[in-house]
Design an enzyme around this catalytic site. Sequence first.
Site, PDB file in Angstrom:
ATOM      1  N   ALA A  15       9.622 -66.537 -30.438  1.00 57.63           N
ATOM      2  CA  ALA A  15      11.018 -66.464 -30.867  1.00 57.63           C
ATOM      3  C   ALA A  15      11.955 -65.879 -29.828  1.00 57.63           C
ATOM      4  CB  ALA A  15      11.119 -65.647 -32.154  1.00 57.63           C
ATOM      5  N   GLY A  16      11.410 -65.338 -28.741  1.00 55.86           N
ATOM      6  CA  GLY A  16      12.240 -64.625 -27.781  1.00 55.86           C
ATOM      7  C   GLY A  16      13.183 -65.517 -26.998  1.00 55.86           C
ATOM      8  N   GLY A  89      12.086 -57.382 -32.891  1.00 51.44           N
ATOM      9  CA  GLY A  89      10.809 -56.815 -32.502  1.00 51.44           C
ATOM     10  C   GLY A  89       9.617 -57.629 -32.960  1.00 51.44           C
ATOM     11  N   HIS A 374       2.318-108.010   0.133  1.00 50.73           N
ATOM     12  CA  HIS A 374       3.328-107.275   0.901  1.00 50.73           C
ATOM     13  C   HIS A 374       4.744-107.512   0.373  1.00 50.73           C
ATOM     14  CE1 HIS A 374       0.193-108.560   3.865  1.00 50.73           C
ATOM     15  NE2 HIS A 374       0.588-109.771   3.537  1.00 50.73           N
ATOM     16  N   ASN A 397      14.326-111.522 -12.315  1.00 54.55           N
ATOM     17  CA  ASN A 397      14.148-111.483 -13.768  1.00 54.55           C
ATOM     18  C   ASN A 397      15.405-111.143 -14.553  1.00 54.55           C
ATOM     19  OD1 ASN A 397      14.162-108.899 -12.678  1.00 54.55           O
ATOM     20  ND2 ASN A 397      12.734-108.063 -14.179  1.00 54.55           N
ATOM     21  N   ALA A 434       7.388-121.792   2.236  1.00 52.45           N
ATOM     22  CA  ALA A 434       8.104-120.568   2.584  1.00 52.45           C
ATOM     23  C   ALA A 434       9.597-120.752   2.355  1.00 52.45           C
ATOM     24  CB  ALA A 434       7.831-120.200   4.035  1.00 52.45           C
TER      25      ALA A 434
END
Length: 485
Positions: A15-16, A89, A374, A397, A434
């Site tokens: 709780a601190g 406390g 690559h 995409n 390519a």
Amino acid sequence: MSASDFSSAVVVLAAGAGTRMKSDLQKTLHSIGGRSLISHSLHAAAGLNPEHIVAVIGHGRDQVGPAVAQVAEELDREVLIAIQEEQNGTGHAVQCAMDQLDGFEGTIIVTNGDVPLLTDHTLSALLDAHVEVPTAVTVLTMRLDDPTGYGRIVRNEEGEVTAIVEQKDASAEIQAIDEVNSGVFAFDAAILRSALAELKSDNAQGELYLTDVLGIARGEGHPVRAHTATDARELAGVNDRVQLAEAGAELNRRTVIAAMRGGATIVDPATTWIDVEVSIGRDVIIHPGTQLKGETVIGDRVEVGPDTTLTNMTINEGASVVRTHGFDSTIGENATVGPFTYIRPGTTLGPEGKLGGFVETKKATIGRGSKVPHLTYVGDATIGEESNIGASSVFVNYDGENKHHTTIGSHVRTGSDTMFIAPVTVGDGAYSGAGTVIKDDVPPGALAVSGGRQRNIEGWVQKKRPGTAAAQAAEAAQNVHNQEG
């Protein structure tokens, strides 16, 4: 009889405010080893298999409450919540917890949400010690070479605890005691409940101290004993960022040692970080600069690193992953990845597949033996078996509004610099030249090419860039050509 044979409950104090962390995040939510501090404490508590676990929260409870609920779901067990409205406390915090333990009779262990190294083994040993001989309170203590700042444990000739004396109140004789209070206790529930009702706040802090329960119990003739932890490092609390880092380093040291003892070779333990939920097989080699995070699973005979970070990844047997960042994905048996590969969530690389240098993937399924060697982006795609994607290819995409899927068949060969404009399908056994831009489906076995024939405009450089180095080089080359002709 063991601890599991006795009725128990565990109270975790969280709780601190944790002001020394200097953070907007409540202290117990800071993480080491892939878990928050309070998660570590709750996992240790659950290891006792107690009847009840109660987390006492207060400061930052809007953050801590959901975090506790998430851990409870992970543990598949109930964790009760007690609210400490005002931090008055440790005694007051346990009073709040007792509201959740109404009618419980047995042993109540009180621990803290900021001791992430504390194990269920140590808590179990504390419980065993507590129930072995009827005891009102058992204090978990530790012995320190330098006990400065800790409350000293004062015992009588029978070994019972007569007092816990804080540093500021200790005489020189008491300050020489090296046994100190850890802040973890085991209580008889009925005695604790009675003593809590008698707590007073007549102290410098004006708070209710849990340690005052010990004096009340002794005053009523009940024995108070101590159990000393075998490893004081387990009880180190975390109050600031320095202690957080120290605890993280110690936890990682233990995790790395466990991995090595389990059959993994870790070349440089000092630069290898492994979260507590990570699973590592046998004959694994982990190179320097590797971080294994979340629920990552490393299969047998895998090689990882150097300079690799894997989060919630599954790396299957015999795979190699080098200089890679990967998240929420699966790498198949004997596959190779890297270097400089970025694997985003939803990627599955099949057995014996390859993701090479400067490849990025996302929501991609890549079949057995297929290779993306690559300089390629593969997003929202399915690639069949034994296909090869040429260098510098892009799976296009996104159309500015929506993502679309690309499907590549098996035994496909695509040339370098191929653009796949999704949605598109390339059939089994197809090829592309390519530089091809594939906008339409490619039938199985077809060769896809695009673009017009190359056209050379003679003399363009001398005309458009006269006097440049390029123009001078071109003119010199033409003169040589004319002389040879």
